[in-house]
Design an enzyme around this catalytic site. Structure first.
Site, PDB file in Angstrom:
ATOM      1  NE  ARG A   1      -7.945 130.259  77.879  1.00 34.22           N
ATOM      2  CZ  ARG A   1      -8.144 131.418  78.128  1.00 34.22           C
ATOM      3  NH1 ARG A   1      -9.090 132.147  78.228  1.00 34.22           N
ATOM      4  NH2 ARG A   1      -6.928 132.113  78.551  1.00 34.22           N
TER       5      ARG A   1
ATOM      6  CG  HIS B   1      -6.102 127.250  81.559  1.00 35.79           C
ATOM      7  ND1 HIS B   1      -5.478 128.627  81.229  1.00 35.79           N
ATOM      8  CD2 HIS B   1      -6.260 126.617  80.474  1.00 35.79           C
ATOM      9  CE1 HIS B   1      -5.303 128.327  79.938  1.00 35.79           C
ATOM     10  NE2 HIS B   1      -5.636 127.131  79.274  1.00 35.79           N
TER      11      HIS B   1
ATOM     12  CD1 TRP C   1      -6.019 125.808  66.744  1.00 38.38           C
ATOM     13  CD2 TRP C   1      -7.645 126.469  68.010  1.00 38.38           C
ATOM     14  NE1 TRP C   1      -5.668 126.250  67.605  1.00 38.38           N
ATOM     15  CE2 TRP C   1      -6.409 126.545  68.547  1.00 38.38           C
ATOM     16  CE3 TRP C   1      -8.801 127.065  68.860  1.00 38.38           C
ATOM     17  CZ2 TRP C   1      -6.161 127.363  69.971  1.00 38.38           C
ATOM     18  CZ3 TRP C   1      -8.663 127.769  69.932  1.00 38.38           C
ATOM     19  CH2 TRP C   1      -7.267 127.662  70.587  1.00 38.38           C
TER      20      TRP C   1
END
Length: 371
Positions: free
Chosen positions: A129, A133, A272
């Site tokens: 991540r 990002h 998820w």
């Protein structure tokens, strides 16, 4: 007789003259002897001087030899000093990124992944991540943003809502920045994402160094990263701005197989799928094969699987189920993990390089996993 008598007196008269002459001759002879003695002494001195000169001449080669050794020592010392300053100048002129052992950095990042006290036992998902990002702020029109600069470490960009919680990853990696002082934050953050993908079972991702860091005045404005609460149109706007097509976008979202959402960060909550620390194609299989319903809670709108309620999907995730063009690629990746891995590898490498002006001689690495 008379003449005889007259002659004798002359002889007698001359005798004193002869005597005087003899005396004069003797007197003259005396200085000559002194001169002879003087010459003899002078000759002796000259011989001694010649002998001394000869001795000096014999000694001169020895002195030159001794001097040659000393001179060689001086020259050697000078050469070593010159070599030191030359190599130091050469080292100072070497770009910082060339002084880093990236295989060693890879290994050290891999050693940081596992931690039973953090989340699901791995920092891998938050490293992905962070890399994502720090790179996903690129704007192809203005040529701003991207991983070049690592501005995600500065406020206000670090405080943007989409980056909440990423200080955890930055703190975890900071000791490596201190250990490898010549590595840029941009290289460190993106390499951490590569390590995490590979070490958690994903594909090999090509990566190269050479990013330079920037200060806070280069921070990008808020709103360049995807808003998880939006749908297909928003997703396309964000990714098209970076230069991706629908296939690449669908491949990149497959990284949601890793990790989970946190209510104290993004506001959303839950994993998820059942294996949040393994890089698989499970995001697509869960998205397409499971039944999803709106979660009833006080948080932002999200979906949970109807059978268990243990897994979640974001509104932006559901666009890959409902939008026909996105769904076509999602179905491909759900049935063919190799195709997903191949497409993700290329798209992720592209993402990490957006906006970066690499040195011409920057090598491309394809790291082997540690197992």
């Amino acid at each position: 007789m008379s003449s005889t008598l007259r002659t004798v007196p002359r002889l007698v008269a001359r005798a004193p003259a002869a005597t005087a002459t003899a005396k004069l001759s003797a007197a003259a002879a005396a200085p000559s002897s002194a001169r002879i003695l003087a010459r003899a002494y002078s000759s002796q001195q000259q011989q001694q001087q010649q002998q001394q000169q000869q001795q000096q001449q014999h000694q001169m080669p020895r002195m030159r030899k001794a001097g040659s050794g000393g001179m060689l020592g001086v020259l050697a010392a000078g050469a070593l000093a010159g070599w030191y300053f030359y190599t130091k100048q050469q080292d100072d002129a070497t770009p910082a990124w060339k002084k880093v052992n990236y295989q060693a950095v890879y290994k050290d990042i891999a050693d940081l992944l596992e931690d039973e006290d953090y989340d699901d036992g791995s920092y891998g998902p938050v490293f992905v991540r962070l890399a994502w990002h720090s790179s996903g702020t690129f704007d192809k029109k203005t040529r701003t943003g991207g991983s070049a600069g690592a501005t995600i470490r500065h406020a206000p960009e670090s405080q943007h809502g989409a980056n909440a919680g990423l200080e955890v990853a930055r703190r975890r990696l900071e000791p490596l920045k201190q250990k490898y002082g010549n590595i840029s934050y941009g290289d460190l953050y993106t390499l951490a994402g590569v390590v995490a993908v590979q070490e958690l079972g994903g594909p090999t991702v090509a990566w190269r160094p050479g990013r330079s860091d920037k200060q806070a005045d280069a921070c990008t404005p808020d709103g360049r990263l995807p808003d998880a609460a939006q749908g297909a149109d928003h997703v396309r706007d964000i990714f098209y701005r970076m230069g991706f097509d629908d296939r690449e976008i669908t491949a990149l979202v497959g990284a949601h197989a890793l990790g989970r959402c946190h209510s104290d960060r993004s506001g959303f909550d839950g994993p998820w799928n059942a294996s949040p620390t393994a890089f698989t194609n499970f995001f697509y299989t869960e998205l397409l094969d499971n039944t999803w319903v709106t979660k009833k809670w006080d948080g932002p709108r999200q979906f949970v699987d109807k059978p268990t309620g243990a897994f979640m999907m974001l509104p932006a995730d559901m666009a890959f189920r409902t939008d026909p063009r996105f769904r076509a690629y999602a179905e491909l990746y759900a049935r063919d993990q190799d195709a997903f891995f191949s497409d993700f590898s290329h798209a992720f490498a592209k993402l990490l390089e957006l906006g970066v002006s690499f040195p011409e001689d920057a090598p491309i690495y394809r790291f082997k996993t540690l197992d």
